[in-house]
Design an enzyme around this catalytic site. Sequence first.
Site, short mmCIF file in Angstrom:
data_model
loop_
_atom_site.label_atom_id
_atom_site.label_comp_id
_atom_site.label_asym_id
_atom_site.label_seq_id
_atom_site.Cartn_x
_atom_site.Cartn_y
_atom_site.Cartn_z
N HIS A 162 2.78 -41.76 -14.22
CA HIS A 162 3.25 -42.46 -12.92
C HIS A 162 4.86 -42.33 -13.12
O HIS A 162 5.89 -43.75 -12.54
CB HIS A 162 2.94 -44.11 -13.27
CG HIS A 162 2.29 -44.24 -11.75
ND1 HIS A 162 1.64 -45.38 -12.04
CD2 HIS A 162 2.98 -43.96 -10.91
CE1 HIS A 162 1.03 -45.38 -10.85
NE2 HIS A 162 1.88 -45.28 -10.26
N ASP A 212 -3.16 -50.31 -10.43
CA ASP A 212 -2.93 -49.69 -11.43
C ASP A 212 -3.41 -51.26 -12.69
O ASP A 212 -3.77 -52.44 -12.61
CB ASP A 212 -1.49 -50.18 -11.91
CG ASP A 212 -0.82 -48.70 -12.70
OD1 ASP A 212 0.32 -48.37 -12.82
OD2 ASP A 212 -1.56 -48.51 -14.71
N HIS A 219 -1.66 -52.02 -14.86
CA HIS A 219 -0.40 -52.09 -15.58
C HIS A 219 0.66 -52.04 -14.86
O HIS A 219 0.35 -51.41 -13.73
CB HIS A 219 0.55 -50.59 -16.36
CG HIS A 219 -0.85 -49.71 -17.95
ND1 HIS A 219 -1.79 -49.20 -17.73
CD2 HIS A 219 -0.77 -50.79 -19.26
CE1 HIS A 219 -2.37 -48.56 -18.32
NE2 HIS A 219 -2.13 -49.77 -19.48
N ASP A 230 3.74 -51.26 -14.81
CA ASP A 230 4.85 -50.13 -15.16
C ASP A 230 6.13 -50.84 -14.28
O ASP A 230 7.05 -49.91 -14.38
CB ASP A 230 4.81 -49.51 -13.92
CG ASP A 230 3.51 -48.24 -14.58
OD1 ASP A 230 2.27 -47.21 -13.90
OD2 ASP A 230 2.71 -48.73 -15.55
N HIS A 234 6.91 -43.66 -18.11
CA HIS A 234 6.11 -44.13 -17.41
C HIS A 234 5.26 -45.97 -17.25
O HIS A 234 4.56 -46.22 -16.39
CB HIS A 234 5.09 -43.03 -17.47
CG HIS A 234 4.17 -43.72 -17.96
ND1 HIS A 234 3.08 -43.24 -18.66
CD2 HIS A 234 4.73 -44.41 -19.43
CE1 HIS A 234 1.98 -43.91 -19.97
NE2 HIS A 234 3.27 -44.37 -20.57
N ASP A 281 -2.86 -44.99 -9.75
CA ASP A 281 -2.84 -44.89 -11.04
C ASP A 281 -4.53 -45.25 -12.01
O ASP A 281 -5.00 -46.09 -11.66
CB ASP A 281 -2.45 -45.74 -11.98
CG ASP A 281 -2.03 -45.73 -13.30
OD1 ASP A 281 -0.91 -45.65 -14.38
OD2 ASP A 281 -2.54 -45.00 -14.29
N ASP A 312 -6.36 -45.58 -14.04
CA ASP A 312 -6.16 -45.88 -15.20
C ASP A 312 -6.18 -47.55 -14.97
O ASP A 312 -7.08 -48.68 -15.53
CB ASP A 312 -5.25 -45.52 -16.33
CG ASP A 312 -4.09 -46.69 -15.87
OD1 ASP A 312 -2.88 -46.64 -16.84
OD2 ASP A 312 -3.87 -47.36 -14.77
N GLU A 318 -1.73 -40.17 -13.42
CA GLU A 318 -1.83 -40.52 -14.46
C GLU A 318 -3.35 -39.53 -15.32
O GLU A 318 -4.57 -39.97 -16.47
CB GLU A 318 -2.36 -41.31 -14.84
CG GLU A 318 -0.84 -42.06 -15.08
CD GLU A 318 -0.26 -41.90 -16.40
OE1 GLU A 318 -0.78 -41.44 -17.44
OE2 GLU A 318 1.58 -42.44 -16.48
N1 LIG Z 1 3.52 -50.79 -21.31
C1 LIG Z 1 2.80 -50.14 -21.17
C2 LIG Z 1 2.21 -49.58 -20.63
C3 LIG Z 1 2.73 -48.42 -19.81
C4 LIG Z 1 1.74 -47.89 -18.88
C5 LIG Z 1 2.00 -46.47 -17.67
B1 LIG Z 1 0.90 -46.09 -16.96
O1 LIG Z 1 0.94 -47.36 -16.09
O2 LIG Z 1 1.76 -45.07 -16.62
O3 LIG Z 1 -0.39 -45.50 -17.22
C6 LIG Z 1 5.11 -49.12 -21.95
O4 LIG Z 1 5.39 -49.69 -21.06
O5 LIG Z 1 4.70 -48.07 -22.76
MN LIG Z 2 0.79 -46.34 -14.01
MN LIG Z 3 -2.00 -47.46 -16.29
#
Ligand SMILES: N[C@@H](CC/C=C/[B-](O)(O)O)C(=O)O
Ligand SMILES: [Mn+2]
Ligand SMILES: [Mn+2]
Length: 301
Positions: free
Chosen positions: A98, A121, A123, A125, A138, A225, A227, A270
């Site tokens: 992402h 998402d 998250h 991000d 990401h 995303d 997830d 993702e």
């Molecule tokens: N918040 C966590 C997880 C980040 C997740 C990213 B994704 O939403 O793109 O999967 C971090 O900063 O490492």
């Molecule tokens: Mn994401």
């Molecule tokens: Mn995510």
Amino acid sequence: KTIAVVGCPFSGGQPRVGVDKGPIHLVEAGLLTQLKELGWNVQFDGHHQFEEISAADDPPIGKLRNPRFVSRVTKAVAEAVGGHAKKGQLPLTLGGDHSLAMGTISGTLDTYPDACVIWIDAHADINTAETTDSGNIHGMPVSFLMGLGSKVPEFSWVKSGLRPDSIVYIGLRDVDAGEKRILKENNIKAFSMHEVDKYGIGKVVEMALDYVNPKRDRPIHLSFDVDALDPTVAPSTGTPVRGGLTFREGHYICEAIYETGLLVALDLMEVNPSLEDEESVKQTVAVGCSLVRAALGETLL
Ligand SMILES: N[C@@H](CC/C=C/[B-](O)(O)O)C(=O)O
Ligand SMILES: [Mn+2]
Ligand SMILES: [Mn+2]
């Protein structure tokens, strides 16, 4: 109208191997043909070949990992997406992790400065260079797009004018402490899984659109995303979190956004086809293709 498919085999924003193979699996599953069957012209110039930077040449900056590689790739993606948008095409970016959204949304904002972002998402991000624990970029694209946190020279090219009132989240359930502070301090609208349970997805999407696009006159960039979906629905992804969106909730979001007629850019991020058994990988790739079709006009009746 033409869909310009931007295949981004890229995994530099996170540490797990395989998410760079996402675009290849999505295309191999027949996504381009599926979009043509929906009536779209589809332009696909092959997956982007991103020139690697060796770890030796790309040491962390503060906690940020692979900063120069991520910057170079996302800048190239911004140019690709921006170029397609300028030609009146609808860029469909297939990730890849992402962090790519720094590029896709910069590209969209270049052509549609008043675009709003709908971010689906688990998250947020939105970690900054100061708040990130993992250093995985990401988990940071939204903070760069908003110009939050300390400046990182490598990312000075990012269109950092995304206003806090121009983004809305749906599906959040794994937000870091620093991100919760940032969301509060910036008054950013977020519908977590709690709100999805409380109001139902139909009401949540309506409230999200009423907030970020009240007159339904702003172009929409949808950044999805996978997830955000429950891991039982999309198992093969790098940061799975229990208690996610059902298959139908995910599709309803895409169908409802297509119905607005305002979609100008779409990211599907993702999908990592190397984390689970073959059946689970196939399921995740198929869900990714299905979400894209739903966001681009496929209806049930
Ligand atoms: N918040 C966590 C997880 C980040 C997740 C990213 B994704 O939403 O793109 O999967 C971090 O900063 O490492
Ligand atoms: Mn994401
Ligand atoms: Mn995510």
